[in-house]
Design a protein around this motif. Structure first.
Motif, PDB file in Angstrom:
ATOM      1  N   ALA A 347       0.808  -1.226   0.000  1.00  9.83           N
ATOM      2  CA  ALA A 347       0.000   0.000   0.000  1.00  9.83           C
ATOM      3  C   ALA A 347       0.840   1.274   0.000  1.00  9.83           C
ATOM      4  O   ALA A 347       0.317   2.335   0.326  1.00  9.83           O
ATOM      5  N   VAL A 348       2.090   1.175  -0.382  1.00  4.64           N
ATOM      6  CA  VAL A 348       2.945   2.365  -0.431  1.00  4.64           C
ATOM      7  C   VAL A 348       3.301   2.648  -1.888  1.00  4.64           C
ATOM      8  O   VAL A 348       3.816   1.768  -2.572  1.00  4.64           O
ATOM      9  N   PRO A 349       3.011   3.863  -2.351  1.00  4.74           N
ATOM     10  CA  PRO A 349       3.208   4.156  -3.778  1.00  4.74           C
ATOM     11  C   PRO A 349       4.689   4.298  -4.138  1.00  4.74           C
ATOM     12  O   PRO A 349       5.551   4.418  -3.247  1.00  4.74           O
ATOM     13  N   SER A 379      -2.931  13.018  11.633  1.00  5.33           N
ATOM     14  CA  SER A 379      -3.345  12.246  10.454  1.00  5.33           C
ATOM     15  C   SER A 379      -4.853  12.198  10.307  1.00  5.33           C
ATOM     16  O   SER A 379      -5.366  11.971   9.217  1.00  5.33           O
ATOM     17  N   LEU A 381      -6.543   9.852  11.332  1.00  2.00           N
ATOM     18  CA  LEU A 381      -6.842   8.438  11.088  1.00  2.00           C
ATOM     19  C   LEU A 381      -6.888   7.654  12.394  1.00  2.00           C
ATOM     20  O   LEU A 381      -6.239   8.017  13.371  1.00  2.00           O
ATOM     21  N   ALA A 406      -9.975   8.272   6.464  1.00  2.00           N
ATOM     22  CA  ALA A 406      -9.257   8.613   5.232  1.00  2.00           C
ATOM     23  C   ALA A 406      -9.980   9.719   4.473  1.00  2.00           C
ATOM     24  O   ALA A 406     -11.211   9.765   4.415  1.00  2.00           O
ATOM     25  N   THR A 407      -9.184  10.612   3.902  1.00  3.43           N
ATOM     26  CA  THR A 407      -9.708  11.653   3.022  1.00  3.43           C
ATOM     27  C   THR A 407      -8.859  11.656   1.754  1.00  3.43           C
ATOM     28  O   THR A 407      -7.874  10.925   1.645  1.00  3.43           O
ATOM     29  N   LEU A 408      -9.228  12.520   0.826  1.00  6.45           N
ATOM     30  CA  LEU A 408      -8.454  12.619  -0.415  1.00  6.45           C
ATOM     31  C   LEU A 408      -7.061  13.184  -0.150  1.00  6.45           C
ATOM     32  O   LEU A 408      -6.190  13.102  -1.013  1.00  6.45           O
ATOM     33  N   THR A 410      -5.182  12.165   2.460  1.00 10.57           N
ATOM     34  CA  THR A 410      -4.429  11.189   3.258  1.00 10.57           C
ATOM     35  C   THR A 410      -3.228  10.668   2.473  1.00 10.57           C
ATOM     36  O   THR A 410      -3.351  10.314   1.306  1.00 10.57           O
ATOM     37  N   ARG A 411      -2.083  10.615   3.139  1.00 10.22           N
ATOM     38  CA  ARG A 411      -0.853  10.172   2.489  1.00 10.22           C
ATOM     39  C   ARG A 411      -0.274   8.972   3.228  1.00 10.22           C
ATOM     40  O   ARG A 411      -0.561   8.762   4.409  1.00 10.22           O
ATOM     41  N   GLU A 414       1.009   8.974   6.827  1.00 12.18           N
ATOM     42  CA  GLU A 414      -0.058   9.125   7.827  1.00 12.18           C
ATOM     43  C   GLU A 414      -0.669   7.764   8.152  1.00 12.18           C
ATOM     44  O   GLU A 414      -0.957   7.459   9.322  1.00 12.18           O
ATOM     45  N   ILE A 415      -0.889   6.953   7.133  1.00 15.66           N
ATOM     46  CA  ILE A 415      -1.438   5.617   7.385  1.00 15.66           C
ATOM     47  C   ILE A 415      -0.424   4.783   8.167  1.00 15.66           C
ATOM     48  O   ILE A 415      -0.781   4.064   9.104  1.00 15.66           O
TER      49      ILE A 415
ATOM     50  N   TRP B 342      -7.271   8.875  -5.906  1.00 17.35           N
ATOM     51  CA  TRP B 342      -6.515   8.908  -4.640  1.00 17.35           C
ATOM     52  C   TRP B 342      -5.838   7.559  -4.409  1.00 17.35           C
ATOM     53  O   TRP B 342      -4.660   7.499  -4.053  1.00 17.35           O
ATOM     54  N   ASN B 346      -1.893   7.022  -4.190  1.00 14.88           N
ATOM     55  CA  ASN B 346      -1.396   7.003  -2.815  1.00 14.88           C
ATOM     56  C   ASN B 346      -1.307   5.643  -2.151  1.00 14.88           C
ATOM     57  O   ASN B 346      -0.802   5.555  -1.033  1.00 14.88           O
ATOM     58  N   ALA B 347      -1.812   4.606  -2.784  1.00 12.33           N
ATOM     59  CA  ALA B 347      -1.883   3.343  -2.050  1.00 12.33           C
ATOM     60  C   ALA B 347      -1.657   2.114  -2.926  1.00 12.33           C
ATOM     61  O   ALA B 347      -2.003   1.008  -2.523  1.00 12.33           O
ATOM     62  N   VAL B 348      -1.075   2.305  -4.089  1.00 12.75           N
ATOM     63  CA  VAL B 348      -0.810   1.167  -4.980  1.00 12.75           C
ATOM     64  C   VAL B 348       0.704   0.982  -5.094  1.00 12.75           C
ATOM     65  O   VAL B 348       1.408   1.925  -5.431  1.00 12.75           O
ATOM     66  N   PRO B 349       1.182  -0.222  -4.793  1.00 15.05           N
ATOM     67  CA  PRO B 349       2.637  -0.426  -4.754  1.00 15.05           C
ATOM     68  C   PRO B 349       3.253  -0.454  -6.154  1.00 15.05           C
ATOM     69  O   PRO B 349       2.541  -0.567  -7.157  1.00 15.05           O
ATOM     70  N   TRP B 387     -14.425   9.382   1.412  1.00 12.14           N
ATOM     71  CA  TRP B 387     -13.120  10.056   1.355  1.00 12.14           C
ATOM     72  C   TRP B 387     -13.291  11.572   1.165  1.00 12.14           C
ATOM     73  O   TRP B 387     -12.436  12.340   1.565  1.00 12.14           O
ATOM     74  N   GLY B 401     -13.498   8.439   5.063  1.00 14.86           N
ATOM     75  CA  GLY B 401     -13.469   7.097   4.494  1.00 14.86           C
ATOM     76  C   GLY B 401     -13.146   6.016   5.507  1.00 14.86           C
ATOM     77  O   GLY B 401     -12.441   6.253   6.489  1.00 14.86           O
ATOM     78  N   LEU B 550     -12.224  12.874  15.226  1.00 14.27           N
ATOM     79  CA  LEU B 550     -10.869  12.852  14.664  1.00 14.27           C
ATOM     80  C   LEU B 550     -10.590  14.137  13.893  1.00 14.27           C
ATOM     81  O   LEU B 550      -9.502  14.694  13.974  1.00 14.27           O
ATOM     82  N   ARG B 554      -7.753  16.836  14.869  1.00 14.89           N
ATOM     83  CA  ARG B 554      -6.788  17.209  13.842  1.00 14.89           C
ATOM     84  C   ARG B 554      -6.722  18.719  13.637  1.00 14.89           C
ATOM     85  O   ARG B 554      -5.666  19.287  13.341  1.00 14.89           O
TER      86      ARG B 554
END
Lengths: 561, 561
Positions: A347-349, A379, A381, A406-408, A410-411, A414-415, B342, B346-349, B387, B401, B550, B554
């Motif tokens: 899950a890390v780009p 975050s 989260l 999570a929002t648009l 979120t990086r 942060e997760i 997103w 941000n979340a695809v390896p 999200w 989300g 949250l 934040r």
């Protein structure tokens, strides 16, 4: 000047590791690792029997890999250090548990016999063999119905990983092999048997994995009979009622084992131990009040007490289970480092991987650096750390991970931070369970792979739990602990120590660094932990069973859809 | 043979797009896009005033960019097609909404005057300017206290994006500029004014964004006075009570605008429209029973009815708002395509990005292919598609989300599919809200960027909603719809059509493909939707306010923590 030494051998999931330790100082003089030739056997048996496929959730090992660890890793530490075998006064071993195997009455593993080697149940069942869940369910249900007195000692539920679940699966699925087995034995005790020609059963695995207690012994035959009439005499037929306390000497090194290892015949060999439990004195802890957290892919939490207590969801409480004379409490989180590994793998780009490559560091390092720049709560989260189920305090393998907030914007860092925080909240839930049942946790000593690598994680754990965290000096804590028990097996008369408490005071050390809770962070984490507990109880205690429903929908046979 | 044509101009967020359309067939003869020079202004004003910084959540535009669209894109479609301007009988425009600006009484934008150009409130406030949330909160609170009759027409809550929120923010933050403004006007109406020299106000934006209704007009002065005494006469001082129905002719092309565009002076110009609403007849829908879903970064849902109804969380119901003579219902999902974007960002390896690069396709294509191989329920995951908050039916921008069900075996295509499914469940929640209030939704026509690109998504939407999905033939649905209204502005007498219904029957088409619900999939999705609704109501209706908590943690000012 020649040092007096002991050897500690830690049998892990993928490899066996030997350390040679100076008895006077605890200094580690040499270390060697043997990567098991057959590793974790989870799809098919090793060649030439690799046409035999295993079912889902199976995990086996080859007992020959354990003997090869003696034959390769121990000579290696001697050779590296130049220590004379006559200066090595003791050997201790620790093992994953429950890792068990069927043998003949003489201790020959059934899987090494041509007659049985193509039968999967003849092999070693590794701790993470999870195919005995139906048996565990039966064990729990019957124990609950009968009001078995031992059940509360295990948090009210025993695991598919434990001894009787695995033994009963053999009986259920290969009753002939069950009948032929002269022994069902922990691999920990089996390797000590191979070293000494003496069969012992250690109090640690007997207590934590086979429901034995010093005061009440094993569960009654009537209980076993209620599981299956053929199982009534499992203890007397396949096991032993003679339990050796950890800290005792199992025997002395045989000629055969002396040849394997290059050590002197007659060297004292300690009663076997479990990797997590042997780490406690190696982390300097021999008294109540300090938790030891062994943090790696999963986390074990160990606390000592001077009296027993019932704590929700603990893995077990065993008198003499960790330190003779005290009650050893164990709890656990089934997913910690492996959740972070899942995250970085899945899950890390690419940008973070590219940054790691260009700096020549791991992606964890990049994520940790960016996550460390966030303040608590920034975050937005919150996660439930259940990617691998929940061991303590809910004891439910069917719970699953949750990420919320999570929002648009979120990086990934942060997760990453939210996942670390979630595992810290999981630890706090365990600490709270102990403390609210009278088992004090004033500070925590961490060992294992994670505390060395991730300072952010340690600080978050301190801030979330409100406990000061210390870290062991050794990065081979279990092997060091085994070496310490090796010194106790030798005893003061042979140059070692008479008690593990004394060995710990000389051989175990902590690092200078301390992680002290930051009061401002702690206040925010108190709020976030409140939210975590609300979600934890909502999803974990039956108000909303969606996690189980999703698993059951997923598990349905594929039709024509 | 020369075709009789009209021009449709669609003013989007980043660019303006013109299409030249054959009135007889709806064939699109040419298309041109003008990318706005100043785009979305969200950090600082354009040079030379780029030392003026904007606050968080601001989003402005430059009205000159709209005029440049006329000057560049329209001549381009004429040149590309070779069509004689004398064969172009009408012009229609559609716009994002509410996108509004202050002007002089003559229509000169205040931001074009040296006196005001350094004042942010002098510029166009784009639809996604979200800095007027405090004003929206006040508008809703006061309307609720007073029991304003118009409130239920907007699902009980109006948005920070809408007209009075933005107007009131100008009054709150720059009262002098508010006082100087002769007009506050939708950009849609402003560009028509620039083309025709006639100021009109269209029934679509007046109804959906400024609380006007054909039967009751605008909210009463006493309501506006309760917001701020200076706001009491906002309609009479800054707006107009004369509302032109969509489908009417606003006026005819001025000499000046004819020079900009290359079109003939006197060409009929339609009353302005909104991008989503103008898409409905362009999607062939002019009767109740069929929903139009305009699916892109977000989704708008449009349904026609022959009587009004109160539907929880809808964006609005406006008589004559979409098709004259019918009630137009609008609902929306605030995050759809942008959630998938997103995710891929941000979340695809890296492995999926590498596969996409090696095949020369986008990463969405790789994920879609792998996700399509999963059966419903196989991922074990369930998400809440919040999200970007929830527009319909919860009308709550502070929701966030959620992803549930993750294990160590979870892979990126499974999460991708779960996110698609979550947006489909969100659509089903909207369909259910309409149907349970007597507004029929028998089938759905999709248009916008997503339906063309992602067949898996369309099938999942059909399976989840149980509705057959069709897709518009045009990939420029709003611009086509504007060209259709251009033909209606000309009327049959000048070679066009007298009604939008007639124009739709000739100029709008669907693709041949249909997405028909798979009954086996639908049964599984019915179960999963039940779980979605439980979570939706638990987190969305106040039982657990963790998402808001949250956000509030934040948002706290950074202290010394």
């Amino acid at each position: 000047m020649a040092s007096t030494c002991t050897v500690g051998i830690d049998f892990g999931t993928e490899s066996g590791r030997a350390v040679l330790v100076d008895v006077a100082t605890g200094n580690e003089l040499a270390m060697a690792v043997y990567a098991y030739e057959n590793g974790v056997i989870d799809e098919r048996l090793p060649a030439p029997d690799d046409d035999v496929h295993l079912g889902p959730d199976w995990a086996l090992q080859d007992p020959e890999d354990y003997l090869r660890t003696f034959q390769i890793a121990v000579p290696s530490v001697l050779a590296q250090s130049g220590v004379d075998p006559s200066d090595v006064i003791g050997i201790g071993i620790d093992f994953t548990a429950c890792t068990m195997l069927p043998t003949t009455a003489e201790g020959t593993p059934l899987c090494t016999l041509d007659e049985y080697r193509r039968r999967p149940h003849a092999w070693v069942k590794l701790w993470k063999h999870h195919a005995a869940q139906p048996e565990a369910d039966r064990i729990n249900a019957v124990a609950g119905q009968r009001g078995e007195a031992w059940l509360p000692r295990y948090g009210g539920k025993i695991s598919s990983e434990w001894f009787y679940s695995k033994a009963l699966q053999i009986l259920d699925e290969d009753p002939d092999l069950y009948a032929k087995a002269g022994r069902l034995i922990e691999a920990a005790d089996w390797v000590v048997w191979q070293l000494t020609d003496v069969e012992t059963r250690n109090s640690c695995t007997a207590g934590y994995k086979a429901m034995w207690s010093k005061r009440d012994g094993f569960p009654p035959g009537a209980y076993f009979a209620a599981l299956d009439p053929r199982f009534e005499r499992v203890v007397d037929e396949k096991m032993s009622r003679r339990i050796s306390s950890i800290g005792e000497r199992a025997g002395r090194l045989s000629e055969r084992a002396a040849e394997w290892t290059g050590l002197r015949p007659g060297t004292a060999v300690a009663v076997a131990n479990v990797d997590a439990h042997v780490s406690v004195p190696a982390a300097t802890v021999t008294e109540p009040g300090t938790m030891v957290a062994i943090m790696g892919t999963s986390t074990c939490h160990m606390v000592l007490g001077d009296r027993t207590a019932t704590v929700e969801g603990m893995c077990g409480v065993v008198e003499d289970g960790i330190i003779p004379g005290l009650f050893g409490f164990e709890a656990g989180q089934s997913g910690v480092g492996d959740i972070f590994a899942w995250f970085t793998d899945n899950a890390v780009p690419p940008e973070y991987h590219a940054a790691a490559a260009s700096e020549g560091v791991g992606v964890h390092t990049i994520l940790e650096r960016e996550a460390a720049a966030l303040r608590p709560g920034e975050s937005g989260l919150l996660a439930l750390d259940w990617w691998n189920g929940n061991r303590s305090v809910l004891v439910d393998v069917d719970l699953t991970g949750l990420l919320l907030g999570a929002t648009l914007a979120t990086r990934a860092p942060e997760i990453y931070r939210a996942l670390i925080e979630a595992t810290a909240f999981g630890t706090r839930a365990i600490v709270d369970a102990f403390e609210s049942n009278g088992v004090a946790v004033n500070e925590i000593v961490a060992c294992g792979g994670l505390p060395e690598r991730n300072k952010l994680l340690m600080q978050i754990y301190a801030d979330v739990t409100g406990c000061e965290f210390k870290v062991t000096a050794s990065s081979q804590t279990p092997a060091l602990g085994s070496a310490m028990f090796g010194a106790v097996a030798a005893g003061a008369a042979e140059g070692g120590y008479d008690t593990i408490v004394e060995a710990a005071s000389r051989m175990a050390r902590l690092r200078d660094e301390r992680y002290v809770p930051n009061p401002a962070h702690r206040a925010i984490y108190d709020e976030l932990y409140g939210e975590y507990r609300t979600l934890h109880d909502y999803f974990g205690r039956g108000a909303n069973d969606v996690m189980k429903k999703l698993k059951s929908i997923r598990a349905r046979p594929r039709s024509d859809v």
